[in-house]
Write a protein that holds these residues in place. Structure first.
Motif, PDB file in Angstrom:
ATOM      1  N   ASN A  92       0.823  -1.219   0.000  1.00  0.00           N
ATOM      2  CA  ASN A  92       0.000   0.000   0.000  1.00  0.00           C
ATOM      3  C   ASN A  92       0.858   1.271   0.000  1.00  0.00           C
ATOM      4  OD1 ASN A  92      -2.381   1.413  -0.069  1.00  0.00           O
ATOM      5  ND2 ASN A  92      -2.686   1.352   2.168  1.00  0.00           N
ATOM      6  N   ILE A  93       2.003   1.176  -0.678  1.00  0.00           N
ATOM      7  CA  ILE A  93       2.868   2.365  -0.773  1.00  0.00           C
ATOM      8  C   ILE A  93       2.227   3.354  -1.742  1.00  0.00           C
ATOM      9  CG2 ILE A  93       5.135   3.226  -1.528  1.00  0.00           C
ATOM     10  CD1 ILE A  93       6.284   0.496  -0.660  1.00  0.00           C
ATOM     11  N   ASP A  94       2.083   4.581  -1.274  1.00  0.00           N
ATOM     12  CA  ASP A  94       1.407   5.600  -2.078  1.00  0.00           C
ATOM     13  C   ASP A  94       2.328   6.824  -2.181  1.00  0.00           C
ATOM     14  OD1 ASP A  94      -0.207   7.503  -3.174  1.00  0.00           O
ATOM     15  OD2 ASP A  94      -1.957   7.042  -1.922  1.00  0.00           O
ATOM     16  N   ILE A  95       2.772   7.090  -3.409  1.00  0.00           N
ATOM     17  CA  ILE A  95       3.727   8.197  -3.603  1.00  0.00           C
ATOM     18  C   ILE A  95       3.113   9.525  -3.144  1.00  0.00           C
ATOM     19  CG2 ILE A  95       5.109   9.455  -5.334  1.00  0.00           C
ATOM     20  CD1 ILE A  95       6.068   6.607  -4.972  1.00  0.00           C
ATOM     21  N   GLN A  96       1.846   9.691  -3.441  1.00  0.00           N
ATOM     22  CA  GLN A  96       1.184  10.942  -3.074  1.00  0.00           C
ATOM     23  C   GLN A  96       1.163  11.122  -1.543  1.00  0.00           C
ATOM     24  OE1 GLN A  96      -2.947  11.335  -4.199  1.00  0.00           O
ATOM     25  NE2 GLN A  96      -2.604  13.464  -4.843  1.00  0.00           N
ATOM     26  N   GLN A  97       0.906  10.037  -0.859  1.00  0.00           N
ATOM     27  CA  GLN A  97       0.898  10.120   0.609  1.00  0.00           C
ATOM     28  C   GLN A  97       2.302  10.345   1.165  1.00  0.00           C
ATOM     29  OE1 GLN A  97      -1.572   7.658   3.079  1.00  0.00           O
ATOM     30  NE2 GLN A  97      -2.750   6.979   1.300  1.00  0.00           N
ATOM     31  N   ILE A  98       3.300   9.747   0.469  1.00  0.00           N
ATOM     32  CA  ILE A  98       4.697   9.994   0.896  1.00  0.00           C
ATOM     33  C   ILE A  98       5.008  11.487   0.751  1.00  0.00           C
ATOM     34  CG2 ILE A  98       7.132   9.567   0.323  1.00  0.00           C
ATOM     35  CD1 ILE A  98       6.296   6.716  -0.482  1.00  0.00           C
ATOM     36  N   LEU A  99       4.564  12.063  -0.361  1.00  0.00           N
ATOM     37  CA  LEU A  99       4.793  13.492  -0.584  1.00  0.00           C
ATOM     38  C   LEU A  99       4.029  14.339   0.446  1.00  0.00           C
ATOM     39  CD1 LEU A  99       4.758  13.663  -4.480  1.00  0.00           C
ATOM     40  CD2 LEU A  99       6.731  13.851  -2.983  1.00  0.00           C
ATOM     41  N   LEU A 100       2.852  13.876   0.807  1.00  0.00           N
ATOM     42  CA  LEU A 100       2.096  14.594   1.854  1.00  0.00           C
ATOM     43  C   LEU A 100       2.820  14.513   3.197  1.00  0.00           C
ATOM     44  CD1 LEU A 100      -1.561  13.589   0.930  1.00  0.00           C
ATOM     45  CD2 LEU A 100      -0.711  15.917   1.110  1.00  0.00           C
ATOM     46  N   HIS A 101       3.376  13.333   3.482  1.00  0.00           N
ATOM     47  CA  HIS A 101       4.188  13.184   4.706  1.00  0.00           C
ATOM     48  C   HIS A 101       5.400  14.121   4.638  1.00  0.00           C
ATOM     49  CE1 HIS A 101       2.614   9.999   7.268  1.00  0.00           C
ATOM     50  NE2 HIS A 101       2.219   9.326   6.187  1.00  0.00           N
ATOM     51  N   LEU A 102       6.008  14.200   3.457  1.00  0.00           N
ATOM     52  CA  LEU A 102       7.181  15.062   3.277  1.00  0.00           C
ATOM     53  C   LEU A 102       6.809  16.532   3.474  1.00  0.00           C
ATOM     54  CD1 LEU A 102      10.176  15.219   2.533  1.00  0.00           C
ATOM     55  CD2 LEU A 102       9.531  15.335   0.148  1.00  0.00           C
ATOM     56  N   LEU A 103       5.662  16.911   2.934  1.00  0.00           N
ATOM     57  CA  LEU A 103       5.177  18.290   3.107  1.00  0.00           C
ATOM     58  C   LEU A 103       5.004  18.589   4.600  1.00  0.00           C
ATOM     59  CD1 LEU A 103       3.832  20.902   1.851  1.00  0.00           C
ATOM     60  CD2 LEU A 103       1.664  19.709   2.171  1.00  0.00           C
TER      61      LEU A 103
END
Lengths: 292, 164
Positions: free
Chosen positions: B7-18
């Protein structure tokens, strides 16, 4: 506290616990069936495939992302309060709270200086922020903040780093931080030296994810069965959460400082080598000229 | 669902990064920087105090060394003066002794000269007196028995010739 007062407090506490236990057993419905099996609970705790939370109606996200936003909000709110009410009243001879704040800010000074003696100012800031984020976001789990999932059921928010996306973000960001600082400080040598350790972001991400998830899974497991859901979860949850909060913050910041130090150390070695080779060249030239 | 496992989600990773970036900036500017600034300023303050104290200690040590040097110089000066005074006293004593000796010698010489001249004068006076007595006696004898004396002389000389 007097002896009499202690006895009275203990009796009140015992009566309260006994009352709660009686209440729990009396309200138990033996015909009730668990809606989810333990396998489903575990799988969902790892993958978050079914339990999603709506992010302002824009997108359904894992609950851990909401945890991350709330954690950041808590930390920033605390910082603002401290900035407005505490920092202006700082004294040369610090009080207890000032000592705690200064100790937290200066916690990574020694490690950063030891591992990266010539370039440590940005490193110590990153260590402070990452360490604070890991520790606070892990302890956040203990608050048991509940939100409404998209399936209409309330869920308790877990630690942000117990989600693979949050763990990947921190692991990869830390790796990129080391990589680009290696490039800026030591040039291509530092960059490629760090690039060589390509397994580092994976190991850091999975370490965080695995460690924090294991705590969450054990807590889920303990809560799932009625017999183990009394008293034990208090110790299990607190022990796992606090231990992981401290250990993971320590491990990630240590690894970061060590790899950062290695990435920027090359520059110094290179300079020394250059100096040495220059000296050798000069000596050779002098000896040649003297021979001539 | 996307295609990535776990369930790796690039968009969610970017949201975490933000989220992490906001946290990094906020925590740095709101909490870390002011606390660090205060800690640095305090360190600077105490370092300054320490430097000042060290400077004062250094100055006092210099003053102490200077004082000791002066003390040593004064001691050596006192010793030199003592030595000079001793030498002067010795020389004065020698001069006084020499002068006394000279004076004594002069006095002695004068006394000797005076005694000699007295002696000479007494001798002369005695000689003159003796001569005068002799003259007077001679005159008396001569005036009393001019012929007797002559005859006596002749008789004496004749007797001597006879004995021979």
């Amino acid at each position: 506290m007097s002896k009499k007062r202690i006895i009275v407090s203990a009796i009140i506490f015992a009566v309260l616990i006994a009352g709660l236990l009686v209440g729990i057993f009396l309200t138990n419905n033996p015909n009730q069936v668990q809606e989810e099996s333990i396998q489903e609970v575990m799988k969902d705790a790892v993958l978050h495939e079914h339990v999603k939370v709506s992010l302002f109606g824009l997108k359904d996200v894992n609950p851990a992302l909401i945890s991350a936003f709330i954690t950041t909000g808590i930390i920033l709110l605390f910082s603002i309060i401290v900035r407005i009410f505490v920092i202006p009243r700082f004294k040369l001879i610090p009080g207890k709270f000032q000592i705690i704040l200064e100790s937290a800010v200066g916690l990574f000074d020694g490690t950063s200086k030891t591992n990266s003696p010539h370039k440590y100012k940005l490193l110590r800031v990153y260590m402070f922020v990452a360490g604070t984020y890991i520790a606070v976001s892990t302890i956040f789990e203990l608050l048991g903040v509940q939100v409404m999932a998209t399936n209409g059921r309330p869920i308790t928010l877990s630690a942000p780093l117990a989600d693979i996306n949050g763990a990947i973000m921190l692991g990869v960001t830390t790796y990129l931080f080391i990589l680009f600082n290696g490039l800026f400080v030591s040039g291509p040598r530092g960059f490629f030296g760090t690039l060589k350790d390509f397994s580092l972001p994976i190991s850091m991400s999975l370490r965080l994810f695995g460690a924090l998830l294991s705590g969450a899974l054990v807590t889920e497991l303990v809560y799932y069965y009625k017999l183990t859901s009394f008293v034990i979860p208090v110790f299990v949850a607190i022990a796992f959460t606090l231990m992981h909060a401290i250990i993971q913050a320590y491990v990630l910041t240590m690894l970061l400082s060590i790899f950062y130090g290695e990435a920027t150390e090359e520059h110094e070695k290179k300079e020394k080598k250059e100096k040495k080779s220059k000296k050798i060249k000069n000596n050779n030239q002098e000896s040649l000229s003297s021979e001539v | 669902m996307n295609g990535l496992p776990l369930n790796i989600d690039i968009q969610q990773i970017l949201l975490h990064l933000l989220n992490f970036t906001i946290l990094f900036a906020g925590l740095y500017f709101i909490l870390y920087k002011p606390v660090r600034k205060f800690m640095d300023s305090r360190e600077e303050y105490f370092k300054k105090l320490d430097d000042e104290a060290k400077g004062l200690v250094e100055e006092s040590e210099k003053a102490k060394a200077e004082f000791e040097n002066r003390l040593k110089a004064a001691d050596s000066e006192i010793n030199a003066k003592k030595e000079a005074a001793g030498k002067e006293t010795f020389a004065e004593r020698e001069r006084i002794i020499t002068a006394a000796n000279e004076e004594a010698a002069t006095i002695l010489k004068k006394a000797r000269d005076k005694a000699q001249s007295e002696h000479d004068r007494i001798i002369n006076d005695a000689q003159k007196e003796i001569a005068q007595i002799v003259n007077e006696a001679t005159e008396k004898i001569v005036l009393r028995s001019d012929l007797d004396t002559y005859d006596e002389f002749l008789n004496a000389s004749k007797k001597v010739e006879d004995d021979e």
